[in-house]
Design an enzyme around this catalytic site. Sequence first.
Site, PDB file in Angstrom:
ATOM      1  N   CYS A 122       7.830 102.832   5.606  1.00 33.45           N
ATOM      2  CA  CYS A 122       7.586 101.449   4.626  1.00 33.45           C
ATOM      3  C   CYS A 122       7.627 102.722   3.169  1.00 33.45           C
ATOM      4  O   CYS A 122       6.776 102.433   2.396  1.00 33.45           O
ATOM      5  CB  CYS A 122       6.626 100.788   4.603  1.00 33.45           C
ATOM      6  SG  CYS A 122       7.369  99.109   5.548  1.00 33.45           S
ATOM      7  N   GLU A 125      13.364 101.924  -1.029  1.00 30.28           N
ATOM      8  CA  GLU A 125      13.391 100.496  -1.353  1.00 30.28           C
ATOM      9  C   GLU A 125      14.345 100.088  -2.243  1.00 30.28           C
ATOM     10  O   GLU A 125      15.497 100.811  -2.011  1.00 30.28           O
ATOM     11  CB  GLU A 125      12.382 100.505  -2.635  1.00 30.28           C
ATOM     12  CG  GLU A 125      10.425 100.591  -2.645  1.00 30.28           C
ATOM     13  CD  GLU A 125       9.891 100.674  -3.749  1.00 30.28           C
ATOM     14  OE1 GLU A 125       8.688 101.026  -3.225  1.00 30.28           O
ATOM     15  OE2 GLU A 125      11.011 100.222  -4.744  1.00 30.28           O
ATOM     16  N   GLY A 127      15.963 100.020  -4.954  1.00 29.27           N
ATOM     17  CA  GLY A 127      16.282 101.122  -5.580  1.00 29.27           C
ATOM     18  C   GLY A 127      15.685 102.617  -5.383  1.00 29.27           C
ATOM     19  O   GLY A 127      16.076 102.716  -6.404  1.00 29.27           O
ATOM     20  N   GLY A 239      10.545 113.649  11.907  1.00 26.01           N
ATOM     21  CA  GLY A 239      10.745 112.303  11.800  1.00 26.01           C
ATOM     22  C   GLY A 239      12.322 113.221  12.371  1.00 26.01           C
ATOM     23  O   GLY A 239      13.201 112.586  12.448  1.00 26.01           O
ATOM     24  N   ARG A 265      40.315 110.270  35.642  1.00 28.16           N
ATOM     25  CA  ARG A 265      41.676 109.512  34.799  1.00 28.16           C
ATOM     26  C   ARG A 265      43.393 110.639  35.424  1.00 28.16           C
ATOM     27  O   ARG A 265      43.057 111.784  35.344  1.00 28.16           O
ATOM     28  CB  ARG A 265      41.721 108.853  33.380  1.00 28.16           C
ATOM     29  CG  ARG A 265      42.392 109.171  32.380  1.00 28.16           C
ATOM     30  CD  ARG A 265      42.653 107.725  33.215  1.00 28.16           C
ATOM     31  NE  ARG A 265      43.880 106.952  31.877  1.00 28.16           N
ATOM     32  CZ  ARG A 265      44.580 106.131  31.669  1.00 28.16           C
ATOM     33  NH1 ARG A 265      44.291 104.916  32.723  1.00 28.16           N
ATOM     34  NH2 ARG A 265      45.231 105.769  30.983  1.00 28.16           N
ATOM     35  N   GLU A 361      16.372 108.954   7.040  1.00 28.12           N
ATOM     36  CA  GLU A 361      15.634 110.711   7.151  1.00 28.12           C
ATOM     37  C   GLU A 361      15.560 111.255   6.402  1.00 28.12           C
ATOM     38  O   GLU A 361      15.146 112.475   6.468  1.00 28.12           O
ATOM     39  CB  GLU A 361      14.890 110.800   9.128  1.00 28.12           C
ATOM     40  CG  GLU A 361      14.729 110.073   9.749  1.00 28.12           C
ATOM     41  CD  GLU A 361      13.074 109.512   9.273  1.00 28.12           C
ATOM     42  OE1 GLU A 361      12.707 109.197   8.406  1.00 28.12           O
ATOM     43  OE2 GLU A 361      12.996 109.337  11.208  1.00 28.12           O
TER      44      GLU A 361
END
Length: 383
Positions: A122, A125, A127, A239, A265, A361
């Site tokens: 966390c 935010e 803003g 991360g 195909r 990230e």
Amino acid sequence: MFTLTDDERAIVETARDFAAEYLAPNAIEWDQTKHFPVDVLRKAGALGMGGIYIREDVGGSGLTRLDAARIFEQLAIGDPSIAAYISIHNMVTWMIDTYGTDEQRHRWVPALAAMEHLGSYCLTEPGAGSDAASLATKAVRDGDDYLLTGVKQFISGAGTSDVYVVMARTGGAGSRGISAFIVPKNSDGLSFGANEKKMGWNAQPTRPVIMDQVRVPAENLLGGEGNGFRIAMSGLNGGRLNVAACSVGGGQAALKKAVDYLGERKQFGAPLIDSQALQFGLADMRIELEAARTLLWRAAAALDADADDKVELCAMAKRFATDTGFDVANKALQMHGGYGYLAEYGLEKIVRDLRVHQILEGTNEIMRVVVARSVMAGKVGAV
């Protein structure tokens, strides 16, 4: 780095087999129904994937960042959305394992490493996105506790996760006024907004985390006051590698789908794969993925070695691999023609899932900022 040992190969094969058995067969359905497969995450945890580079004394697997990069690529071949959540969970677990006291490590990490408890990160935010140091969530000392008030945005796993590592302001403006807290789901005053309607990553929930005077014991402060931003950025190095690996995996899955489809195909009396123009396209896709994987592994090795250039290398790998993975998936969709646009072929899902990797990230624009700063400081990459 490029020749795997028997143990390293076994690790890759375990991740590949898990993805093939549990993720790939369900990926489209989970995407369409917005199902978060907690039961499958528990199975991943039982294989050690909830604490890949976590120390073994608290239940981690004790592997390297390079091992993790290989694991997340394989998981993302099965489903980029679930692979990416497992990446975020590992980042949260690593932050507690690395910066927590011995008491905190033994209290929180074992259940996270086993994925009996799930974790959420966390920082962002409403803003404060790329300018994360401007975050407004406050943590005010109240005796032996802190009272946390604020809103976190775009939080993966929110509402389902059991443990939230929350960055909040305990001091003045700027990064040095930020601290990190371990916040359990059952905390009074903690609530969650609606699950966001997203382009991709539908197999994992994304909700705002709302804190209204959430009382958190001072013993849940992670790494001491004023160190939260440093902890958050340190977590993001890994991360970024993990999401880069997820992009390579998603791109690899898309390339395989394209090769298979073009071989089956027929148009103008011959298989499409006989077209040299399409062959050249496949070759470029393979080249780009191999280059992305090589840079990713180089950055992972640097992070393992705590090299001086680890931060910029992680940023380079994240920028290059996430752009490459999305581009390869998008080209694979084009090679399928109208069929690529249909959900049943799975390609449009890969494209939707990989698009957000260029944003989270740290956006790829911020990755360029990180690398540019190192260049301006005289780090131009000469050996």
